[in-house]
Design a protein around this motif. Structure first.
Motif, PDB file in Angstrom:
ATOM      1  N   VAL A  65       0.844  -1.209   0.000  1.00 36.69           N
ATOM      2  CA  VAL A  65       0.000   0.000   0.000  1.00 36.69           C
ATOM      3  C   VAL A  65       0.877   1.257   0.000  1.00 36.69           C
ATOM      4  O   VAL A  65       0.520   2.265  -0.627  1.00 36.69           O
ATOM      5  CB  VAL A  65      -1.043  -0.008   1.144  1.00 36.69           C
ATOM      6  CG1 VAL A  65      -0.421   0.227   2.503  1.00 36.69           C
ATOM      7  CG2 VAL A  65      -2.135   1.021   0.884  1.00 36.69           C
ATOM      8  N   ASN A  75       1.259   4.190  -3.124  1.00 41.64           N
ATOM      9  CA  ASN A  75       1.138   5.622  -2.865  1.00 41.64           C
ATOM     10  C   ASN A  75       2.486   6.339  -2.966  1.00 41.64           C
ATOM     11  O   ASN A  75       2.662   7.437  -2.421  1.00 41.64           O
ATOM     12  CB  ASN A  75       0.497   5.833  -1.488  1.00 41.64           C
ATOM     13  CG  ASN A  75      -0.983   5.492  -1.497  1.00 41.64           C
ATOM     14  OD1 ASN A  75      -1.816   6.304  -1.903  1.00 41.64           O
ATOM     15  ND2 ASN A  75      -1.325   4.278  -1.091  1.00 41.64           N
ATOM     16  N   HIS A 105      -6.775  13.176  14.656  1.00 39.00           N
ATOM     17  CA  HIS A 105      -7.738  13.094  13.540  1.00 39.00           C
ATOM     18  C   HIS A 105      -9.069  13.711  13.955  1.00 39.00           C
ATOM     19  O   HIS A 105      -9.653  13.323  14.959  1.00 39.00           O
ATOM     20  CB  HIS A 105      -7.932  11.633  13.112  1.00 39.00           C
ATOM     21  CG  HIS A 105      -8.542  11.521  11.742  1.00 39.00           C
ATOM     22  ND1 HIS A 105      -9.844  11.902  11.484  1.00 39.00           N
ATOM     23  CD2 HIS A 105      -8.029  11.113  10.565  1.00 39.00           C
ATOM     24  CE1 HIS A 105     -10.092  11.721  10.195  1.00 39.00           C
ATOM     25  NE2 HIS A 105      -9.007  11.243   9.611  1.00 39.00           N
ATOM     26  N   SER A 120      -7.547  -4.516   1.675  1.00 39.70           N
ATOM     27  CA  SER A 120      -8.428  -3.351   1.856  1.00 39.70           C
ATOM     28  C   SER A 120      -8.306  -2.788   3.277  1.00 39.70           C
ATOM     29  O   SER A 120      -8.463  -1.581   3.481  1.00 39.70           O
ATOM     30  CB  SER A 120      -9.884  -3.697   1.525  1.00 39.70           C
ATOM     31  OG  SER A 120     -10.395  -4.568   2.495  1.00 39.70           O
ATOM     32  N   GLU A 154      -5.342  -0.634   3.162  1.00 33.82           N
ATOM     33  CA  GLU A 154      -5.642   0.609   2.436  1.00 33.82           C
ATOM     34  C   GLU A 154      -6.365   1.599   3.359  1.00 33.82           C
ATOM     35  O   GLU A 154      -6.089   2.800   3.336  1.00 33.82           O
ATOM     36  CB  GLU A 154      -6.472   0.311   1.185  1.00 33.82           C
ATOM     37  CG  GLU A 154      -5.592  -0.273   0.080  1.00 33.82           C
ATOM     38  CD  GLU A 154      -6.380  -0.978  -1.021  1.00 33.82           C
ATOM     39  OE1 GLU A 154      -7.619  -0.839  -1.078  1.00 33.82           O
ATOM     40  OE2 GLU A 154      -5.735  -1.702  -1.809  1.00 33.82           O
ATOM     41  N   TYR A 155      -7.265   1.075   4.190  1.00 27.24           N
ATOM     42  CA  TYR A 155      -7.978   1.950   5.137  1.00 27.24           C
ATOM     43  C   TYR A 155      -7.002   2.535   6.158  1.00 27.24           C
ATOM     44  O   TYR A 155      -7.045   3.736   6.456  1.00 27.24           O
ATOM     45  CB  TYR A 155      -9.109   1.178   5.829  1.00 27.24           C
ATOM     46  CG  TYR A 155      -9.892   2.038   6.777  1.00 27.24           C
ATOM     47  CD1 TYR A 155     -10.572   3.170   6.319  1.00 27.24           C
ATOM     48  CD2 TYR A 155      -9.949   1.738   8.141  1.00 27.24           C
ATOM     49  CE1 TYR A 155     -11.285   3.989   7.197  1.00 27.24           C
ATOM     50  CE2 TYR A 155     -10.664   2.544   9.021  1.00 27.24           C
ATOM     51  CZ  TYR A 155     -11.318   3.670   8.548  1.00 27.24           C
ATOM     52  OH  TYR A 155     -12.009   4.466   9.414  1.00 27.24           O
ATOM     53  N   TYR A 161      -3.841   3.025   5.714  1.00 28.38           N
ATOM     54  CA  TYR A 161      -3.030   4.021   5.005  1.00 28.38           C
ATOM     55  C   TYR A 161      -3.765   5.365   4.936  1.00 28.38           C
ATOM     56  O   TYR A 161      -3.176   6.431   5.182  1.00 28.38           O
ATOM     57  CB  TYR A 161      -2.659   3.550   3.586  1.00 28.38           C
ATOM     58  CG  TYR A 161      -1.814   4.592   2.900  1.00 28.38           C
ATOM     59  CD1 TYR A 161      -0.429   4.603   3.041  1.00 28.38           C
ATOM     60  CD2 TYR A 161      -2.407   5.633   2.185  1.00 28.38           C
ATOM     61  CE1 TYR A 161       0.341   5.609   2.492  1.00 28.38           C
ATOM     62  CE2 TYR A 161      -1.647   6.651   1.642  1.00 28.38           C
ATOM     63  CZ  TYR A 161      -0.276   6.627   1.790  1.00 28.38           C
ATOM     64  OH  TYR A 161       0.485   7.642   1.265  1.00 28.38           O
ATOM     65  N   THR A 162      -5.058   5.308   4.602  1.00 28.52           N
ATOM     66  CA  THR A 162      -5.853   6.542   4.494  1.00 28.52           C
ATOM     67  C   THR A 162      -5.873   7.301   5.823  1.00 28.52           C
ATOM     68  O   THR A 162      -5.634   8.517   5.860  1.00 28.52           O
ATOM     69  CB  THR A 162      -7.296   6.213   4.053  1.00 28.52           C
ATOM     70  OG1 THR A 162      -7.221   5.582   2.776  1.00 28.52           O
ATOM     71  CG2 THR A 162      -8.160   7.454   3.947  1.00 28.52           C
ATOM     72  N   LEU A 163      -6.125   6.582   6.904  1.00 33.96           N
ATOM     73  CA  LEU A 163      -6.162   7.239   8.223  1.00 33.96           C
ATOM     74  C   LEU A 163      -4.785   7.780   8.605  1.00 33.96           C
ATOM     75  O   LEU A 163      -4.674   8.882   9.152  1.00 33.96           O
ATOM     76  CB  LEU A 163      -6.623   6.254   9.305  1.00 33.96           C
ATOM     77  CG  LEU A 163      -8.076   5.811   9.290  1.00 33.96           C
ATOM     78  CD1 LEU A 163      -8.375   4.959  10.529  1.00 33.96           C
ATOM     79  CD2 LEU A 163      -9.013   7.015   9.250  1.00 33.96           C
ATOM     80  N   ASN A 196      -2.390   8.693   6.554  1.00 33.67           N
ATOM     81  CA  ASN A 196      -2.048   9.835   5.704  1.00 33.67           C
ATOM     82  C   ASN A 196      -2.797  11.096   6.144  1.00 33.67           C
ATOM     83  O   ASN A 196      -2.200  12.172   6.252  1.00 33.67           O
ATOM     84  CB  ASN A 196      -2.367   9.488   4.252  1.00 33.67           C
ATOM     85  CG  ASN A 196      -1.788  10.505   3.299  1.00 33.67           C
ATOM     86  OD1 ASN A 196      -0.643  10.922   3.434  1.00 33.67           O
ATOM     87  ND2 ASN A 196      -2.603  10.940   2.344  1.00 33.67           N
ATOM     88  N   GLU A 197      -4.088  10.964   6.432  1.00 38.47           N
ATOM     89  CA  GLU A 197      -4.871  12.127   6.876  1.00 38.47           C
ATOM     90  C   GLU A 197      -4.324  12.676   8.192  1.00 38.47           C
ATOM     91  O   GLU A 197      -4.213  13.893   8.383  1.00 38.47           O
ATOM     92  CB  GLU A 197      -6.347  11.735   7.046  1.00 38.47           C
ATOM     93  CG  GLU A 197      -7.051  11.483   5.718  1.00 38.47           C
ATOM     94  CD  GLU A 197      -8.458  10.912   5.866  1.00 38.47           C
ATOM     95  OE1 GLU A 197      -9.107  10.708   4.823  1.00 38.47           O
ATOM     96  OE2 GLU A 197      -8.912  10.654   7.010  1.00 38.47           O
ATOM     97  N   ASP A 215      -0.863  14.379   7.779  1.00 39.08           N
ATOM     98  CA  ASP A 215      -0.990  15.702   7.163  1.00 39.08           C
ATOM     99  C   ASP A 215      -1.184  16.765   8.237  1.00 39.08           C
ATOM    100  O   ASP A 215      -0.541  17.817   8.214  1.00 39.08           O
ATOM    101  CB  ASP A 215      -2.217  15.734   6.237  1.00 39.08           C
ATOM    102  CG  ASP A 215      -1.839  15.498   4.790  1.00 39.08           C
ATOM    103  OD1 ASP A 215      -0.667  15.729   4.431  1.00 39.08           O
ATOM    104  OD2 ASP A 215      -2.722  15.067   4.021  1.00 39.08           O
TER     105      ASP A 215
END
Ligand code: 4NP
Length: 151
Positions: free
Chosen positions: A54, A58, A112, A129, A132-133, A135-137, A139-140, A143
């Motif tokens: 993942v 990205n 978050h 998957s 992937e979830y 990774y999304t958390l 990354n957010e 940031d």
């Protein structure tokens, strides 16, 4: 130099992603980022293939990372210690020697703004998957953290 440590249980799924993503958002000359696990199961291992995948999808290579266990001297080395879930948080806190040590430990997802469950889900027994979830958390959250730390 500001030093940041990402911590999960095995240091092969969640914290290697947080380590790689956070490092990619910060200047190398001002920030040092590392990761560790509270458990010893995977010492010396590369990240889980699904985390490597993942990250690669990205644009990040985390394949060179090697798992290590959290140690008490990490309280001396690092300024911020981010735990991926409450269980990791409790394990780290149980090793704190002083109030100074305690103050360094944060729950990663506290940053978050919209995720209510502050435990980063453990994807180890899941599928791609789930990674992937995570990774999304990650990354957010990174940031926002990166902006806060650079402010
Ligand atoms: P991590 O995931 O804490 O995100 O690295 C896990 C890795 C290994 C195990 C559990 C969670 N394990 O039981 O071996």
């Amino acid at each position: 130099m500001t030093r940041i440590l990402m911590v999960c249980l095995g240091n092969i799924c969640r914290s290697p992603l947080a380590h790689g993503v956070m490092q990619s958002k910060l200047s190398e000359t001002e920030f040092y980022v590392d990761s560790a696990g509270t458990a010893a199961y995977h010492i010396g291992n590369a990240p889980d293939k699904r985390s490597i995948r993942v990250a690669r999808d990205n644009g990040l290579d985390i394949s060179h990372q090697s798992a290590r266990q959290f140690k008490v001297s990490d309280f001396d080395t690092f300024d911020y210690i981010y735990a991926m879930d409450h269980s990791n948080y409790d394990n780290i806190i149980s090793l704190a020697r002083t109030n100074e040590d305690l103050k360094k430990v944060k729950l990663f997802l506290e940053t978050h703004p919209s995720i209510e469950n502050k435990n980063m889900p453990d994807p180890y027994y899941g599928d791609q998957s789930d990674f992937e979830y995570v990774y999304t958390l990650v990354n957010e959250t990174c940031d926002i953290l990166a902006k806060q730390l650079q402010a």
